[in-house]
Structure formats: C-alpha cells, structure tokens
Design a protein around this motif. Sequence first.
Motif, PDB file in Angstrom:
ATOM      1  N   ALA A 209      23.921  52.185  45.503  1.00 55.58           N
ATOM      2  CA  ALA A 209      24.747  51.326  44.649  1.00 55.58           C
ATOM      3  C   ALA A 209      26.132  51.166  45.263  1.00 55.58           C
ATOM      4  O   ALA A 209      26.943  52.098  45.258  1.00 55.58           O
ATOM      5  N   ALA A 210      26.360  49.973  45.803  1.00 51.33           N
ATOM      6  CA  ALA A 210      27.655  49.676  46.428  1.00 51.33           C
ATOM      7  C   ALA A 210      28.630  49.211  45.348  1.00 51.33           C
ATOM      8  O   ALA A 210      28.263  48.427  44.468  1.00 51.33           O
ATOM      9  N   ASN A 211      29.873  49.682  45.453  1.00 51.35           N
ATOM     10  CA  ASN A 211      30.875  49.362  44.427  1.00 51.35           C
ATOM     11  C   ASN A 211      31.359  47.915  44.571  1.00 51.35           C
ATOM     12  O   ASN A 211      31.842  47.522  45.633  1.00 51.35           O
ATOM     13  N   ILE A 212      31.204  47.151  43.496  1.00 50.05           N
ATOM     14  CA  ILE A 212      31.616  45.738  43.509  1.00 50.05           C
ATOM     15  C   ILE A 212      32.999  45.645  42.878  1.00 50.05           C
ATOM     16  O   ILE A 212      33.182  45.986  41.703  1.00 50.05           O
ATOM     17  N   THR A 213      33.963  45.212  43.672  1.00 52.51           N
ATOM     18  CA  THR A 213      35.363  45.250  43.240  1.00 52.51           C
ATOM     19  C   THR A 213      36.076  43.943  43.602  1.00 52.51           C
ATOM     20  O   THR A 213      35.461  43.059  44.194  1.00 52.51           O
ATOM     21  N   GLY A 214      37.365  43.874  43.269  1.00 52.64           N
ATOM     22  CA  GLY A 214      38.164  42.688  43.592  1.00 52.64           C
ATOM     23  C   GLY A 214      38.431  41.872  42.346  1.00 52.64           C
ATOM     24  O   GLY A 214      38.082  42.281  41.229  1.00 52.64           O
ATOM     25  N   PRO A 215      39.061  40.692  42.499  1.00 47.31           N
ATOM     26  CA  PRO A 215      39.371  39.868  41.331  1.00 47.31           C
ATOM     27  C   PRO A 215      38.095  39.457  40.590  1.00 47.31           C
ATOM     28  O   PRO A 215      37.042  39.255  41.215  1.00 47.31           O
ATOM     29  N   THR A 216      38.185  39.318  39.273  1.00 47.59           N
ATOM     30  CA  THR A 216      37.016  38.983  38.450  1.00 47.59           C
ATOM     31  C   THR A 216      36.309  37.719  38.946  1.00 47.59           C
ATOM     32  O   THR A 216      35.078  37.658  38.974  1.00 47.59           O
ATOM     33  N   SER A 217      37.102  36.725  39.355  1.00 45.49           N
ATOM     34  CA  SER A 217      36.498  35.452  39.769  1.00 45.49           C
ATOM     35  C   SER A 217      35.636  35.609  41.025  1.00 45.49           C
ATOM     36  O   SER A 217      34.839  34.735  41.343  1.00 45.49           O
ATOM     37  N   MET A 218      35.801  36.722  41.744  1.00 42.20           N
ATOM     38  CA  MET A 218      35.061  36.915  43.005  1.00 42.20           C
ATOM     39  C   MET A 218      33.909  37.909  42.879  1.00 42.20           C
ATOM     40  O   MET A 218      33.195  38.171  43.851  1.00 42.20           O
ATOM     41  N   LEU A 219      33.736  38.498  41.680  1.00 39.78           N
ATOM     42  CA  LEU A 219      32.765  39.599  41.557  1.00 39.78           C
ATOM     43  C   LEU A 219      31.342  39.187  41.921  1.00 39.78           C
ATOM     44  O   LEU A 219      30.655  39.887  42.664  1.00 39.78           O
ATOM     45  N   ALA A 220      30.900  38.058  41.372  1.00 45.41           N
ATOM     46  CA  ALA A 220      29.511  37.635  41.638  1.00 45.41           C
ATOM     47  C   ALA A 220      29.323  37.387  43.130  1.00 45.41           C
ATOM     48  O   ALA A 220      28.296  37.777  43.707  1.00 45.41           O
ATOM     49  N   ASP A 221      30.321  36.758  43.771  1.00 47.01           N
ATOM     50  CA  ASP A 221      30.221  36.510  45.217  1.00 47.01           C
ATOM     51  C   ASP A 221      30.148  37.823  45.989  1.00 47.01           C
ATOM     52  O   ASP A 221      29.381  37.949  46.951  1.00 47.01           O
ATOM     53  N   GLN A 222      30.957  38.785  45.568  1.00 44.75           N
ATOM     54  CA  GLN A 222      30.946  40.087  46.242  1.00 44.75           C
ATOM     55  C   GLN A 222      29.572  40.754  46.098  1.00 44.75           C
ATOM     56  O   GLN A 222      29.045  41.337  47.033  1.00 44.75           O
TER      57      GLN A 222
END
Length: 421
Positions: A209-222
């Motif tokens: 399970a890789a941690n998905i982080t960053g601005p909310t608008s980018m989460l799905a892309d990440q």
Amino acid sequence: MSAYCLATYRCFDEKADFAKKAAGIAVGLTVGSWTELPEAQKAQMEKHLGKVISVAVHEPENGQPTSERYADIQIAYPDVNFSRDIPALLVTVFGKLSMDGKIKLTDLSFSSEFLSVFPGPKFGLQGVRNLLGVHDRPLLMSIFKSVIGYEMAALREQFYLQAAGGVDLIKDDEILFENPLTPLEKRVETCMEAAAQASRETGQKLLYAANITGPTSMLADQAKKAIRAGANAILFNVLAYGFDALHELSSDPEIQVPIMAHPAMAGAFYPSPHYGISASVLLGKLMRMAGADLVLFPSPYGSVVMPREENLAIKHALLTSDLARDYLYDSTGSEVSLPSSFPVPSAGIHPGLVPLILRDFGSEVIVNAGGGIHGHPQGTIAGGKAFRQAIEASLKRIPLREHAKSHQELQIAIDTWGIKE
Ligand code: 1AE
C-alpha cells in the motif's frame, strides 16, 4: 414517505432541560424555527423538520463525585434536507452543534436511500483475502519504519526484509509523502520488484500500500500513477482530507486496488467522553461507507490504547453492522448490507499480543506491526517469522511459551516484549 438519518448524541449538563435541548436541536438544525411559523407554512415545512425520537436522562449517582448528569438524545433528520454525501450529512447533524457545549455524536444510522449512493468497499475483507489467496488465518501486515531521508536502495532493502519474513501486506509509513529521494512511481516500481523477489522465495503473494498524498485535486491522479507503476493497494490519510476524498477514490472506476485507511488525526475527534465523534462512527461506519477496504485504528493492547469496548464497536461497525436503519418516522424497515472492511488494530503491536488480538477479533483481522517487526533482536525477517509463529500458535490454541520452545524467533520476541494476558 420521507426517509431520515438518525443521530444519537450524549449531552452533558448539570441542570439543563434535556427535552427542551433536544427539541432545540431538532428544529435549529433543520427548519430554524417552528413555533413562530404561520400554520400554512408549517404544513409546507413539516417534511423538513427534524424529529426528537428519544431523550434518556441519566442523573448523577448519589455520593459519586465523578458521576455526571447527561442525556442520550436521538434526533431524526429528513434526507430531503441534505445532498447525498458525507460532508452534507456531518454538517447537518454535527456542524454547529459540535461547538455547542458538552456534546458528543455517539452514533449515526442512515436511511437505505441515503446509503444507496455508497457501495462501500470495492474489495472488502473477502476481496483482500481473494487477492492474497489466504482464507484460513489472520493476515499479517508490516509497516515501513525509518523512511524519511533514506535513499531508494535502503528502502528496497527494508521492503525485501519485511516481505521475506512472511508478511502478507506492507504499508508505507503515513508520514512518507512525495519526496525527491523516494518519489512515488520509482518507489512503487522498486518495492514491487523486491516483492517479486521475496515471493519467489516465500511462495506468498503480497500487497504493497503506497501512500497517496499531495493536494486533494491531485489525489486520484497520484493513485492512478502508483497503480500504473505496479501498486496493488494504496494507503490514504482519510481524516486529513475528509471522508468525501476517500469516497471519490473508492468510487473511481480506474482505481481497482484495495484502499487502506490510516487513522492519523483521529485522536482529535474520538477520545473525549464529552466532545467529538465516537470511534465506531469515525473509524467504523463512515470509513466503511466511504469505501475503505482496510481500516487501521489503535488497539486496547499496544502503545496507543483505546478502550476495549470502543474497539469492539469499531469491529462491529466494520464487519457486521447493517449501517442502515430505515427510519420512516414511525417504522423501522429494510436493512442494507455493505461489504465488510478489514479491521486492523495497530500501534505498538508485538507477538506477545497476538493471543489477545485473536481472542477479540477472531480470524477476521490483520495483525499489524512496525516496531514489533523491525525491532526484533535478530532483525526484520525474524520479526515477521515471530509474528507468523504467534499467529499459528494462537490459531491452534497452543500457549505462546509452549510454541516458542520449538520456534526460536518467537522465543526471542517473547524475551524482548513479553506476553500480555
Ligand atoms: C494506529 C496507527 C499505527 C501506525 O500507523 C504505526 O505506524 C504503528 O507503528 P508501530 O507498530 O507502533 O511501530
């Protein structure tokens, strides 16, 4: 007939008229005012009006200095008042009210109509077991430790050692964000390569399970970036982003891997008896509804302790609770069942706690440890093995000390951390 969601509160006050308080909540959080309305408008507004369902007052016990006066209040909120999303529901039932004196939101149940837009976990407990091909024992998860400031090679080594010890899942540490030393895509590629190497040796499958982080608008892309790079699960700090962000990820058709919910920040909400939101709502019902396949929470046994009854309430909310209690004002109706989320009691877990975890959770649990694996005196591989031995012994109801006589890694773990009974 209209549908309602039902909120239960515990409200503390030395002398309040709780019936009046309840009526104030039911009106104040829905139509605003009632008695002042002309009759014609009342008829029009009736469908928007909250209803007081019950008020149970508990007077303090005589001679008990710590005993407090409180009431358990149930209010039904018409679905017609809020849109079909968790933020709208929470702002309705516990927005302004959360700041209005000593009051805690202790339970929530939802109409099946409201629940119908929440399919829940895509994989759930059974789906995670299917991916791993393990159906006959609790799963074992390991957490990366010492990740910040480390280069990729060190991370790969740490990953391989965890995997080689026989764990089923490995999760990033929740404080590992996008960073130049171990950027997400490269990290996933490297770790999945180490996973394949370990799998060839152990014959086991593994989820990372890789941690998905960053601005909310980018989460799905990440998340999609991580999946393209090979991630077969993702970790998400739900409470920092909000339940709706989890719901967005879980309902995205391109995100076809289990989502692991981390409880970071939960301590700001549930531990007080007087304020906040109960652990079973926060880490149980809402996580499952928003689509978490696995949910981490503190255990009653480790370093970050949660009372046992709250733990069991989370377990119930994740595994078996119906979540929906169709509330049609004067009747209770259909039940809606979502897939179960895997419970992951965590923090300060070591092999000597495994019998307690299995006593409380049975086999449908993930035993999860960071320090309890990496801190094994013989190293990380031995740490994983000691846990697998403790799980095997507990399933066979063999006392750990007995099993340890023929399992060196477990013996050393017991010598290091002891056994809690
Ligand atoms: C309740 C969350 C536990 C967690 O994320 C974590 O990192 C635990 O680490 P250990 O097992 O306490 O070392």
